[in-house]
Design an enzyme around this catalytic site. Structure first.
Site, PDB file in Angstrom:
ATOM      1  NE  ARG A 140       2.836 -11.030   3.561  1.00  0.00           N
ATOM      2  CZ  ARG A 140       2.095 -10.881   2.433  1.00  0.00           C
ATOM      3  NH1 ARG A 140       2.063  -9.783   1.864  1.00  0.00           N
ATOM      4  NH2 ARG A 140       1.481 -12.052   2.160  1.00  0.00           N
ATOM      5  CG  ASP A 184      -0.819  -1.752   0.835  1.00  0.00           C
ATOM      6  OD1 ASP A 184      -1.708  -0.894   1.286  1.00  0.00           O
ATOM      7  OD2 ASP A 184      -0.644  -2.599   0.461  1.00  0.00           O
ATOM      8  CD  GLU A 232      -0.343  -5.428   7.579  1.00  0.00           C
ATOM      9  OE1 GLU A 232      -1.158  -6.245   7.202  1.00  0.00           O
ATOM     10  OE2 GLU A 232       0.781  -5.112   6.853  1.00  0.00           O
ATOM     11  CG  HIS A 246      -1.945  -5.790   3.558  1.00  0.00           C
ATOM     12  ND1 HIS A 246      -1.271  -6.540   4.617  1.00  0.00           N
ATOM     13  CD2 HIS A 246      -1.823  -6.289   2.490  1.00  0.00           C
ATOM     14  CE1 HIS A 246      -0.565  -7.602   3.672  1.00  0.00           C
ATOM     15  NE2 HIS A 246      -0.896  -7.439   2.562  1.00  0.00           N
ATOM     16  CD  GLN A 247      -5.900   1.079  -0.423  1.00  0.00           C
ATOM     17  OE1 GLN A 247      -5.970   1.638   0.711  1.00  0.00           O
ATOM     18  NE2 GLN A 247      -6.153   1.395  -1.849  1.00  0.00           N
TER      19      GLN A 247
END
Length: 286
Positions: free
Chosen positions: A189, A213, A218, A237-238
């Site tokens: 996170r 990531d 976001e 964020h994948q």
């Protein structure tokens, strides 16, 4: 609603307190930082998540980022595309086996990451206040405090959940203790890292680089300075994603929902202390 399937929005205390029939909130993922779990517990609402559905994906993504950072793949690609054909522009690159790897958070994902990286980097440190030295040593790693991990590691990979305890866990002090050539990887996170402190250190070249990531906010803000830095790798964020993990996520979410509607416990209960609440007197345990 008797059950709420939650994703993509925050379930605040005000929203939860307004629920009249709800017995469970099912989060479509692992981390439940977008749910006020304490408010749900007080209201007599089970909070459930889908544990274990994307461990393989997150670990592989973190490993890919680690290798890209260490081997300077993105810098090399950029230089070749600008017709700079020389490995000397990438000096220094050290043998990966010489690196000390620090793992922050040693749950299922942290443990699996260790298993993948250990054949490449045998010297591994772990920070996790909920693990014992014996538990960590069984994996061939050493349990240390956070400051020691930051000061000794060449690569730091974050795998802990976002809680009140871990918000800005990696802050100015921790980043200041890192080696000048250290790399930091975050697939957990964004708010676990103090983003401003990280940006300042990257701009000043006080650490080697970062692969992220996840971000504090976001999707990425167009004005975020991380976008302008050449010592940062960013992905959207994948890490959780594969076609197979999405299927498992959907199946796990619906299975938990069906269990609640049949007055049975889901496989995962984030707040087990809620089970004594009057609201759940009809729920049957295992």
């Amino acid at each position: 609603a008797d059950v709420i399937i939650q994703t993509g929005f925050n379930l605040t205390k005000d929203i939860i307190n307004g629920l009249s029939k709800c017995k469970a909130i099912i989060h479509t993922g692992i981390g439940v930082d977008t749910i006020d779990v304490q408010a749900a517990t007080e209201k007599g609402i089970i909070v459930s998540n889908v544990v274990g559905y994307c461990i393989d994906e997150v670990v592989n993504h973190a490993l890919a980022l680690l290798l890209a950072l260490w081997q300077k793949i993105f810098e090399a690609n950029s230089q070749v595309r600008s017709l700079q054909w020389s490995w000397k522009n990438l000096v220094p690159i050290h043998r990966l086996g010489t690196a000390v790897v620090g793992i922050v958070g040693f749950g299922k994902i942290g443990q699996e990451f260790l298993k993948r990286i250990k054949p490449l980097c045998p010297n591994i440190l772990v920070f996790d206040p909920y693990q014992t030295e014996k538990q960590v040593s069984m994996f061939g790693a050493k349990l240390v405090d956070l400051q020691e991990l930051c000061s000794r590691s060449d690569i730091i990979s974050i795998h802990c959940p976002l809680t009140e305890e871990t918000k800005h866990l990696i802050g100015e002090k921790e980043i200041g203790n890192m080696k000048k050539q250290a790399y930091i990887i975050n697939t957990a996170r964004g708010q676990i890292i103090n983003e401003k402190a990280l940006i300042d250190a990257l701009k000043d070249r006080r650490i080697g680089g970062a692969a992220l990531d996840v971000l504090k906010s976001e999707p990425v803000n167009p004005e975020n300075e991380l976008l302008q830095l050449d010592n940062v790798i960013l992905t959207p964020h994948q890490a959780f994603y594969s076609e197979e993990s999405i299927l498992e996520l959907r199946q796990g979410t619906i299975a938990a929902c069906v269990n609640i509607l049949k007055n049975c416990l889901p496989d995962s209960v984030v707040n087990p202390e809620v089970l004594s609440h009057e609201n759940l007197k009809d729920i049957k345990g295992d």
